[in-house]
Structures are given as structure tokens and as C-alpha cells.
Motif scaffolding. Structure first.
Motif, PDB file in Angstrom:
ATOM      1  N   GLN A 472     -53.037 -43.427  10.643  1.00 38.37           N
ATOM      2  CA  GLN A 472     -52.089 -44.314  11.330  1.00 38.37           C
ATOM      3  C   GLN A 472     -52.768 -45.531  11.946  1.00 38.37           C
ATOM      4  OE1 GLN A 472     -50.449 -41.418  14.004  1.00 38.37           O
ATOM      5  NE2 GLN A 472     -48.881 -40.718  12.543  1.00 38.37           N
ATOM      6  N   ARG A 473     -54.096 -45.470  12.118  1.00 41.60           N
ATOM      7  CA  ARG A 473     -54.835 -46.603  12.691  1.00 41.60           C
ATOM      8  C   ARG A 473     -55.206 -47.653  11.646  1.00 41.60           C
ATOM      9  NH1 ARG A 473     -58.150 -42.767  15.755  1.00 41.60           N
ATOM     10  NH2 ARG A 473     -59.854 -43.216  14.296  1.00 41.60           N
ATOM     11  N   ILE A 474     -55.052 -47.331  10.361  1.00 36.69           N
ATOM     12  CA  ILE A 474     -55.433 -48.263   9.296  1.00 36.69           C
ATOM     13  C   ILE A 474     -54.446 -49.434   9.264  1.00 36.69           C
ATOM     14  CG2 ILE A 474     -55.746 -48.559   6.814  1.00 36.69           C
ATOM     15  CD1 ILE A 474     -56.545 -45.621   6.650  1.00 36.69           C
ATOM     16  N   ARG A 475     -54.981 -50.652   9.340  1.00 39.75           N
ATOM     17  CA  ARG A 475     -54.135 -51.850   9.337  1.00 39.75           C
ATOM     18  C   ARG A 475     -54.322 -52.694   8.075  1.00 39.75           C
ATOM     19  NH1 ARG A 475     -51.982 -49.206  12.301  1.00 39.75           N
ATOM     20  NH2 ARG A 475     -51.453 -49.514  14.501  1.00 39.75           N
ATOM     21  N   VAL A 476     -55.381 -52.453   7.321  1.00 39.34           N
ATOM     22  CA  VAL A 476     -55.619 -53.266   6.128  1.00 39.34           C
ATOM     23  C   VAL A 476     -54.681 -52.819   5.013  1.00 39.34           C
ATOM     24  CG1 VAL A 476     -58.033 -53.589   6.762  1.00 39.34           C
ATOM     25  CG2 VAL A 476     -57.406 -51.743   5.206  1.00 39.34           C
ATOM     26  N   PRO A 477     -54.302 -53.736   4.113  1.00 41.77           N
ATOM     27  CA  PRO A 477     -53.442 -53.357   2.986  1.00 41.77           C
ATOM     28  C   PRO A 477     -54.083 -52.238   2.166  1.00 41.77           C
ATOM     29  CG  PRO A 477     -53.611 -55.741   3.147  1.00 41.77           C
ATOM     30  CD  PRO A 477     -54.598 -55.192   4.116  1.00 41.77           C
ATOM     31  N   THR A 478     -53.300 -51.208   1.863  1.00 40.30           N
ATOM     32  CA  THR A 478     -53.817 -50.025   1.169  1.00 40.30           C
ATOM     33  C   THR A 478     -52.907 -49.663   0.007  1.00 40.30           C
ATOM     34  OG1 THR A 478     -54.731 -49.187   3.246  1.00 40.30           O
ATOM     35  CG2 THR A 478     -54.499 -47.618   1.434  1.00 40.30           C
ATOM     36  N   VAL A 479     -53.518 -49.433  -1.153  1.00 38.38           N
ATOM     37  CA  VAL A 479     -52.780 -49.000  -2.342  1.00 38.38           C
ATOM     38  C   VAL A 479     -53.286 -47.615  -2.735  1.00 38.38           C
ATOM     39  CG1 VAL A 479     -52.286 -49.430  -4.779  1.00 38.38           C
ATOM     40  CG2 VAL A 479     -52.377 -51.338  -3.164  1.00 38.38           C
ATOM     41  N   VAL A 480     -52.349 -46.684  -2.920  1.00 42.25           N
ATOM     42  CA  VAL A 480     -52.694 -45.321  -3.300  1.00 42.25           C
ATOM     43  C   VAL A 480     -52.287 -45.108  -4.755  1.00 42.25           C
ATOM     44  CG1 VAL A 480     -52.408 -42.864  -2.798  1.00 42.25           C
ATOM     45  CG2 VAL A 480     -52.298 -44.547  -0.936  1.00 42.25           C
ATOM     46  N   LEU A 481     -53.265 -44.895  -5.629  1.00 42.12           N
ATOM     47  CA  LEU A 481     -53.005 -44.584  -7.037  1.00 42.12           C
ATOM     48  C   LEU A 481     -53.031 -43.066  -7.197  1.00 42.12           C
ATOM     49  CD1 LEU A 481     -55.455 -47.150  -8.713  1.00 42.12           C
ATOM     50  CD2 LEU A 481     -53.078 -47.528  -7.996  1.00 42.12           C
ATOM     51  N   GLU A 494     -49.488 -35.999  -2.256  1.00 39.60           N
ATOM     52  CA  GLU A 494     -50.381 -36.553  -1.232  1.00 39.60           C
ATOM     53  C   GLU A 494     -50.186 -38.059  -1.092  1.00 39.60           C
ATOM     54  OE1 GLU A 494     -53.544 -36.680   1.669  1.00 39.60           O
ATOM     55  OE2 GLU A 494     -52.006 -35.276   1.006  1.00 39.60           O
ATOM     56  N   SER A 495     -49.906 -38.730  -2.199  1.00 42.54           N
ATOM     57  CA  SER A 495     -49.691 -40.183  -2.128  1.00 42.54           C
ATOM     58  C   SER A 495     -48.465 -40.496  -1.283  1.00 42.54           C
ATOM     59  CB  SER A 495     -49.538 -40.766  -3.541  1.00 42.54           C
ATOM     60  OG  SER A 495     -48.385 -40.246  -4.193  1.00 42.54           O
ATOM     61  N   GLU A 496     -47.430 -39.664  -1.353  1.00 43.58           N
ATOM     62  CA  GLU A 496     -46.243 -39.850  -0.524  1.00 43.58           C
ATOM     63  C   GLU A 496     -46.580 -39.661   0.949  1.00 43.58           C
ATOM     64  OE1 GLU A 496     -43.213 -37.228  -1.873  1.00 43.58           O
ATOM     65  OE2 GLU A 496     -42.829 -38.333  -3.728  1.00 43.58           O
ATOM     66  N   ARG A 497     -47.380 -38.650   1.238  1.00 42.52           N
ATOM     67  CA  ARG A 497     -47.772 -38.387   2.627  1.00 42.52           C
ATOM     68  C   ARG A 497     -48.589 -39.546   3.186  1.00 42.52           C
ATOM     69  NH1 ARG A 497     -51.597 -36.050   6.089  1.00 42.52           N
ATOM     70  NH2 ARG A 497     -53.253 -36.285   4.528  1.00 42.52           N
ATOM     71  N   LEU A 498     -49.509 -40.066   2.390  1.00 43.97           N
ATOM     72  CA  LEU A 498     -50.372 -41.143   2.865  1.00 43.97           C
ATOM     73  C   LEU A 498     -49.595 -42.416   3.165  1.00 43.97           C
ATOM     74  CD1 LEU A 498     -53.531 -40.754   0.568  1.00 43.97           C
ATOM     75  CD2 LEU A 498     -53.263 -40.065   2.955  1.00 43.97           C
ATOM     76  N   SER A 505     -49.010 -49.913   3.431  1.00 43.84           N
ATOM     77  CA  SER A 505     -49.457 -49.233   2.216  1.00 43.84           C
ATOM     78  C   SER A 505     -48.330 -49.084   1.205  1.00 43.84           C
ATOM     79  CB  SER A 505     -50.014 -47.855   2.559  1.00 43.84           C
ATOM     80  OG  SER A 505     -48.990 -47.027   3.090  1.00 43.84           O
ATOM     81  N   ARG A 506     -48.727 -48.881  -0.014  1.00 43.51           N
ATOM     82  CA  ARG A 506     -47.773 -48.554  -1.079  1.00 43.51           C
ATOM     83  C   ARG A 506     -48.499 -47.729  -2.125  1.00 43.51           C
ATOM     84  NH1 ARG A 506     -47.781 -51.795  -5.740  1.00 43.51           N
ATOM     85  NH2 ARG A 506     -49.307 -53.505  -5.737  1.00 43.51           N
TER      86      ARG A 506
END
Length: 533
Positions: A472-481, A494-498, A505-506
Motif C-alpha cells: 500500500q506504500r508503493i506510489r510508483v506506477p506498477t504493472v503486474v504480468l 495474486e495479480s488481482e490481490r496486488l 497499478s494495473r
């Protein structure tokens, strides 16, 4: 011929002694005593001439050459348990005459073009070391060389009997050694510099003759041209997993040279620093990309995508060698130090990580927003503690015997790879042969991740630093493949949880590829990363 000679000698000795005894009974007794002594002498002589005879002892003279001269490969503290031998075994520097040391033994490993071998060559010689090993030790060594002495199954090498001459004394020793099937009709191929270094260090350790070392040419291969051709087998192995990928030879050589140069300490390396073409030497204006590998630590899965990524990014890779026992904190410090040294004051990095490496990447993203611009994670192992196979990984694999553990990677093929894709390669005549060889190369995982290394890294995953609060502290754009057919860990869920926890994120759901999606050439990582932001 020897037994006839001994019988004749025994009869002659009886007749002579009988003539010296006055009475018939005395003559018979003398003859019997002479025969007994002769038989004992014959047995003793036969045993001394044939050290392989089981009547002598359970010791066997084994002739080591090539990388087996290196104590880290064969010795009391060898890195592979199959090649450990007792510290008190007798060892003698010896010469095998009328044979030649060549480098043409077939290798199923992509970055190892060829291994050491011996071939018959009148007038030549091979210098090495004769070890007096137990039968159990010899059988383990044979197994490690692909020449099981108990099985009738096809072997990678064959056991041959040789006669050795001991250095300085000239004593002759009967011994056993191994000869391998040649991967080419050429007498020599260029071995990897990693392997050549092992051989050279072993030669130096045993103080082999300098003239002999020079004649082998091993020094030339420590710093040879990295654009030398690879063996056809190595090329086919790589393309079996990535049939449509561009795999320039300089990239494959750079992997071989740089990824195995880390010793026992993790490093952040430029995989193409010394071996790239002139047309790609300029990194000016390219964004910085750091790749963090999965549990294998090698970054080898990046190979099929390296050419495309290198054209768009200044590429660096974290390499964690098998002997490394670093903590999460130590890995974090190594990466941050490398970023500090590589980035300009106005620059930030794109971090791309797979599986176990994704845990480190997400942890770094939560702490170092000033250095990390964005993150892409593939099949993140943040789901490890919820994986159905966790108990198999943690409780079963590290406790397997060495021989069984070496076969474990083959059992995990359905979980690691896109099995449907691999089977489709086997069903096509144009790719069947290379696919079969690729299946054989999967055993490399046992080398990259020995049992003790696996245990250490599984413990790291069990105690991973990434919690819900960290995400929850991550602020940078994040992509989960995430691969929809990942059978090793629940990557899709897990990608849904993240993305529910990471604010900016997306996710991108991949329809194929399995857990080891990086080995599937159908996945265009460079395009996905470029389009992600």
C-alpha cells in the motif's frame, strides 16, 4: 597366457624340489608346498598387476582430467556431492600416453559449447591425476559423468581402462576414466571461459608441466574472441524454448561470460558491456532498466528478450550465484548501490522482475521512489505462502538424495513451463529434435539451484518482507504480468490481490507461457514494457 606360464612354473618348481627330497612322501610333501607357494605368489602378482581386481581391495584408481583436476569440481569440498571424495585418498600426478585432450564432449547446456574429452592419438599425451577412490565414490563419479556402472541404459559417456605413468617415478598404474561422445567431427571447439578457467586452475593446482599446459591452448580460451561460433546443439537448445527469438551470438556469449563471473557474491552486471556490436555501444538517451531474476538467480531467462530490450534501454541484470547466501537486506543494498552508481541525478530506473525477484522489486519500490520510476513484475512470488505446492518445495525437494534431486527439474516441467506449447514443438518435425534436446537441458536447473541454495531461497520466500502494508506504500506506477496457466503459484489470482493493494497499478493477464513465461518466445517483453507506461 599369464596363467599358462604360472602353471608351467609351478610344475617345474615341484619337479626340482622333488628331486632334492630323498623319500617319495617327502618329495610329494615338498611338491605340494611348492605348489601352494607358487599359487600364493601368482595370486599376489596378479593382484598387484590388476588394481581393478575385487580380490585386492575396494579401491579403484580413477584418472581425472579437464575440470575434474579442479578441487572445487572433484575433491573433499566439491560443490557437487556426487563428486566429493575423501581427503585421505591417494592422489598422483600421472600421464596417459597416446591420448589427446580435446574439447568436443557434447553439452546440453546453452552457454557451455563443449566440455573436455580424450581421444586416441598416437604420440600424444594427457596429463592428469590418478585418485585411489572407493568403489562407492567411483560409482558416484561415474553417475555425475553420465556413465552409470550399474545401469544398462544408454550413457552419455563410457568407462575405459587405461594405463598411466606416475610423474617422476615412472610407476605404471591401471586405472579407469571416462570418454564422451563428440558433439562434432572437429577435434576442438572453444569451451566457455568459465569452464576453461576451471580447467586451467586445476592444471595449476597440480603443477602440470608448463609445456603441456601451453600445448592444450587453454590460456587462449580464457580471453578468446566472444563472437566465436556456438555449437549447433547449444543453438538448438536455446531455440527450442524460444524458436522465434533473435539470439545473436554476442548476446549468448555475453551471458556465458558475465553471468558466471560473479563467483559467490551477487552483482549487478551489464550483460553486453564488452561484447556488443559497435552499432549498439551508445547508450546515450536510453532509459535505464534493471532486471531482477527469479529463484534461479542467473538472469538467463532474459536471454531471448535481451536483444530487443538492449536496443531500447540501458540494460543491467542482478546475478545471484548458487553459492550466495544473501539476505533480503543484503540484496537490497547491492541493488541500491548499483543504481546510485549508474543513474544520473535527474534519472530514475525502470525495474523489471520475475517470480522471486518481484518480491525484491516491490520492496524496493516501497522505499526508493526517488530512484525507481516504475515497476513491472511477472508472475510475482508474493503468492508463495498460498501456493498449493509450497509443502513440496519446502519439505520434499531439499531433503531428496542427490541423485533424485538431479531429476526433480524434469518432474516440474508441467508446473514450470507451458506444457502444451512444448508438446506442440515435439509434434512438429521441424522442431522435434531441438525440443527433445531442450527437455534434456532442463536438468540444468539442478546446477543453478543446488539443494542447499534452494533451501536458503525458499526460507527467504517464507519470510518475505512484502506485506499488505508495504504494498500500500508503493506510489510508483506498477504493472503486474500474470500467466493464466501458471501451475506453480497462483499468479492470476495474486495479480488481482496486488492491484487491489498497490494504488497506481494495473495488470496484464497472459493467456499462455506457464510460470517460466520468459522462456516462451511468444511473449514480447520489450513491447509489453514499452507499451505499459
Amino acid at each position: 597366457m599369464k596363467s599358462v606360464a604360472f602353471v608351467s612354473l609351478g610344475c617345474a618348481s615341484s619337479s626340482i624340489l622333488a628331486g632334492m627330497c630323498p623319500g617319495t612322501s617327502d618329495r610329494m610333501q615338498c611338491a605340494q608346498m611348492a605348489l601352494q607357494r607358487t599359487r600364493r605368489n601368482r595370486t599376489s602378482l596378479l593382484m598387484s598387476e590388476d588394481p581393478m581386481s575385487s580380490r585386492q581391495s575396494d579401491r579403484i584408481w580413477y584418472f581425472a582430467y579437464g575440470s575434474c583436476l579442479n578441487p572445487s569440481v572433484l575433491g573433499e569440498n566439491a560443490t557437487r556431492p556426487l563428486r566429493t571424495i575423501s581427503s585421505d585418498c591417494d592422489a598422483k600426478v600421472t600421464t596417459l600416453r597416446h591420448f589427446e585432450l580435446v574439447f568436443n564432449a557434447w553439452s546440453p547446456i546453452p552457454f557451455e559449447p563443449a566440455f573436455a574429452n580424450i581421444c586416441s592419438r598416437p604420440g600424444s599425451e594427457v596429463q592428469g591425476v590418478a585418485y585411489s577412490v572407493s568403489r562407492e565414490e567411483f560409482e558416484r563419479i561415474a553417475l555425475s559423468e553420465g556413465a552409470s556402472v550399474r545401469s544398462r541404459a544408454p550413457n552419455l559417456s563410457r568407462t575405459i581402462d587405461v594405463v598411466l605413468s606416475v610423474k617422476h617415478t615412472g610407476e605404471l598404474i591401471r586405472a579407469k576414466t571416462f570418454a564422451f561422445a563428440a558433439s562434432t567431427h572437429d577435434a576442438n571447439q572453444r569451451p566457455s571461459s568459465r569452464y576453461a578457467q576451471l580447467v586451467f586452475d586445476g592444471m595449476q593446482h597440480w603443477s602440470l608441466d608448463e609445456k603441456y599446459i601451453e600445448k592444450t591452448g587453454i590460456r587462449n580460451w580464457l580471453s578468446a574472441d566472444m563472437t566465436a561460433n556456438l555449437s549447433g546443439q547449444s543453438r538448438e537448445v536455446l531455440r527450442a524454448f524460444s524458436p522465434n527469438a533473435s539470439l545473436p551470438e554476442y548476446l549468448i556469449r555475453s551471458v556465458e561470460e558475465r553471468f558466471w563471473a560473479a563467483g559467490d557474491k551477487p552483482q549487478v552486471l551489464d550483460p553486453c558491456k564488452y561484447f556488443e556490436p559497435d552499432s549498439m555501444k551508445s547508450d546515450e538517451g536510453k532509459p535505464f532498466l534493471l532486471f531482477i531474476p527469479g529463484i534461479d538467480g542467473s538472469s538467463l531467462t532474459l536471454l531471448p528478450h535481451m536483444d530487443a530490450l538492449r536496443r531500447k534501454y540501458r540494460l543491467r541484470c542482478l546475478v545471484v550465484p548458487p553459492k550466495a547466501r544473501s539476505s533480503w537486506r543484503q540484496l537490497e543494498e547491492i541493488v541500491i548501490r548499483a543504481l546510485s552508481e549508474s543513474l544520473s541525478s535527474s534519472e530514475r530506473a525502470l525495474v523489471f522482475a520475475e517470480s522471486m525477484g518481484a518480491v525484491l522489486a516491490l520492496d524496493l519500490a516501497s522505499k526508493y521512489e526517488s530512484m525507481i520510476e516504475s515497476v513491472v513484475v511477472l508472475n510475482p512470488a508474493t503468492s508463495f505462502n498460498r501456493a498449493s505446492m509450497k509443502s513440496v518445495w519446502q519439505d520434499v525437494l531439499p531433503n531428496l538424495s542427490e541423485s533424485v534431486y538431479s531429476l526433480a527439474p524434469f518432474a516440474f516441467i508441467p508446473a514450470l513451463y507451458d506444457l502444451e506449447f512444448l508438446l506442440s514443438q515435439l509434434s512438429q518435425s521441424s522442431t522435434a529434435l531441438s525440443a527433445l534436446k531442450a527437455f534434456g537441458s532442463i536438468g540444468l536447473l539442478g546446477e543453478l539451484i543446488p539443494r542447499q541454495t534452494l533451501q536458503h531461497r525458499l526460507n527467504l520466500l517464507h519470510n518475505m518482507p512484502v506485506t499488505d502494508r508495504v504494498l500500500q506504500r508503493i506510489r510508483v506506477p506498477t504493472v503486474v504480468l500474470a500467466s493464466a496457466n501458471d501451475a506453480l503459484i497462483p499468479s492470476a489470482s495474486e495479480s488481482e490481490r496486488l492491484i487491489s493493494l498497490i494504488p497506481n497499478s494495473r495488470r496484464v493477464l497472459l493467456s499462455s507461457g506457464g510460470h517460466a513465461s520468459m522462456t516462451d518466445a511468444r511473449l514480447d517483453i520489450a513491447r509489453i514494457i514499452t507499451a505499459a507506461f
